[in-house]
Design a protein around this motif. Structure first.
Motif, PDB file in Angstrom:
ATOM      1  N   MET A  33     -11.481  12.727   3.917  1.00  0.00           N
ATOM      2  CA  MET A  33     -11.118  12.088   2.675  1.00  0.00           C
ATOM      3  C   MET A  33     -12.370  12.004   1.788  1.00  0.00           C
ATOM      4  N   PRO A  34     -12.284  12.439   0.525  1.00  0.00           N
ATOM      5  CA  PRO A  34     -13.447  12.408  -0.357  1.00  0.00           C
ATOM      6  C   PRO A  34     -13.806  10.972  -0.745  1.00  0.00           C
ATOM      7  N   LEU A  35     -15.087  10.764  -1.018  1.00  0.00           N
ATOM      8  CA  LEU A  35     -15.562   9.455  -1.453  1.00  0.00           C
ATOM      9  C   LEU A  35     -15.060   9.132  -2.851  1.00  0.00           C
ATOM     10  N   LEU A  36     -14.716   7.881  -3.069  1.00  0.00           N
ATOM     11  CA  LEU A  36     -14.269   7.402  -4.370  1.00  0.00           C
ATOM     12  C   LEU A  36     -15.417   7.490  -5.373  1.00  0.00           C
ATOM     13  N   LEU A  37     -15.179   8.159  -6.491  1.00  0.00           N
ATOM     14  CA  LEU A  37     -16.160   8.298  -7.573  1.00  0.00           C
ATOM     15  C   LEU A  37     -17.520   8.786  -7.056  1.00  0.00           C
ATOM     16  N   ALA A  38     -17.485   9.761  -6.180  1.00  0.00           N
ATOM     17  CA  ALA A  38     -18.704  10.238  -5.512  1.00  0.00           C
ATOM     18  C   ALA A  38     -19.744  10.756  -6.490  1.00  0.00           C
ATOM     19  N   ASP A  39     -19.355  11.624  -7.405  1.00  0.00           N
ATOM     20  CA  ASP A  39     -20.322  12.204  -8.345  1.00  0.00           C
ATOM     21  C   ASP A  39     -20.902  11.144  -9.265  1.00  0.00           C
ATOM     22  N   GLU A  40     -20.055  10.231  -9.704  1.00  0.00           N
ATOM     23  CA  GLU A  40     -20.500   9.171 -10.602  1.00  0.00           C
ATOM     24  C   GLU A  40     -21.472   8.230  -9.887  1.00  0.00           C
ATOM     25  N   ALA A  41     -21.125   7.842  -8.660  1.00  0.00           N
ATOM     26  CA  ALA A  41     -21.998   6.954  -7.879  1.00  0.00           C
ATOM     27  C   ALA A  41     -23.324   7.643  -7.576  1.00  0.00           C
ATOM     28  N   PHE A  42     -23.267   8.922  -7.260  1.00  0.00           N
ATOM     29  CA  PHE A  42     -24.482   9.697  -6.986  1.00  0.00           C
ATOM     30  C   PHE A  42     -25.400   9.685  -8.207  1.00  0.00           C
ATOM     31  N   ALA A  43     -24.834   9.858  -9.389  1.00  0.00           N
ATOM     32  CA  ALA A  43     -25.624   9.855 -10.624  1.00  0.00           C
ATOM     33  C   ALA A  43     -26.262   8.488 -10.867  1.00  0.00           C
ATOM     34  N   VAL A  44     -25.497   7.432 -10.662  1.00  0.00           N
ATOM     35  CA  VAL A  44     -25.998   6.070 -10.877  1.00  0.00           C
ATOM     36  C   VAL A  44     -27.131   5.755  -9.901  1.00  0.00           C
ATOM     37  N   VAL A  45     -26.931   6.044  -8.634  1.00  0.00           N
ATOM     38  CA  VAL A  45     -27.945   5.754  -7.618  1.00  0.00           C
ATOM     39  C   VAL A  45     -29.185   6.626  -7.840  1.00  0.00           C
ATOM     40  N   GLY A  46     -28.984   7.871  -8.229  1.00  0.00           N
ATOM     41  CA  GLY A  46     -30.135   8.741  -8.510  1.00  0.00           C
ATOM     42  C   GLY A  46     -31.011   8.191  -9.627  1.00  0.00           C
ATOM     43  N   ALA A  47     -30.377   7.666 -10.668  1.00  0.00           N
ATOM     44  CA  ALA A  47     -31.128   7.058 -11.770  1.00  0.00           C
ATOM     45  C   ALA A  47     -31.882   5.827 -11.271  1.00  0.00           C
ATOM     46  N   ALA A  48     -31.257   5.026 -10.423  1.00  0.00           N
ATOM     47  CA  ALA A  48     -31.906   3.820  -9.897  1.00  0.00           C
ATOM     48  C   ALA A  48     -33.086   4.179  -8.986  1.00  0.00           C
ATOM     49  N   ILE A  49     -32.943   5.223  -8.196  1.00  0.00           N
ATOM     50  CA  ILE A  49     -34.049   5.664  -7.342  1.00  0.00           C
ATOM     51  C   ILE A  49     -35.239   6.075  -8.204  1.00  0.00           C
ATOM     52  N   GLU A  50     -34.972   6.747  -9.316  1.00  0.00           N
ATOM     53  CA  GLU A  50     -36.048   7.142 -10.228  1.00  0.00           C
ATOM     54  C   GLU A  50     -36.742   5.915 -10.820  1.00  0.00           C
TER      55      GLU A  50
END
Length: 128
Positions: A1-18
């Motif tokens: 089962m794919p993760l809910l809003l996976a691409d969006e969450a990935f983008a948000v977390v990537g920005a926070a890591i930066e």
């Protein structure tokens, strides 16, 4: 089962890591929020800062609003912390916000942690 809003969450977390990589730990939450807003703008991540969200109790909308730190993609509540360690209290708080606002996904971020950003992905489900 794919993760809910996976691409969006990935983008948000990537920005926070930066942001965490650039600023490190030790600032107040407001500093991290402003830096995140800058990073979201640079990455073209849609967001609303300090968005008032209605709280539903049974069939009634309460007068008291929850003010989200950030809402991204109109579906993800981003809760920013700068504390020693995330606990079950912060998890429960964000889950309550998800329930009350009917947003499907929350991301809890702690910028005080070292050496990397501490974050949790919380999903609104029938079990929570």
């Amino acid at each position: 089962m794919p993760l809910l809003l996976a691409d969006e969450a990935f983008a948000v977390v990537g920005a926070a890591i930066e942001v965490h990589r650039e600023l490190g730990s030790g600032f107040l939450e407001a500093v991290y929020q402003e830096a995140l807003e800058f990073e979201f703008t640079q990455r073209q991540i849609p967001f609303i800062r300090q968005q008032p969200l209605p709280i539903r109790y049974k069939q009634t909308i309460l007068n008291k609003l929850y003010i989200a730190d950030l809402v991204c993609f109109d579906q993800i509540i981003v809760e920013i912390k700068a504390i020693q360690q995330l606990t079950s209290v912060e998890h429960a708080q964000l889950l309550n916000y998800l329930k009350a606002t009917h947003k499907p996904l929350g991301i809890l971020m702690n910028f005080h942690s070292r050496p990397t950003l501490e974050w949790k992905r919380l999903i609104l489900s029938n079990d929570t």
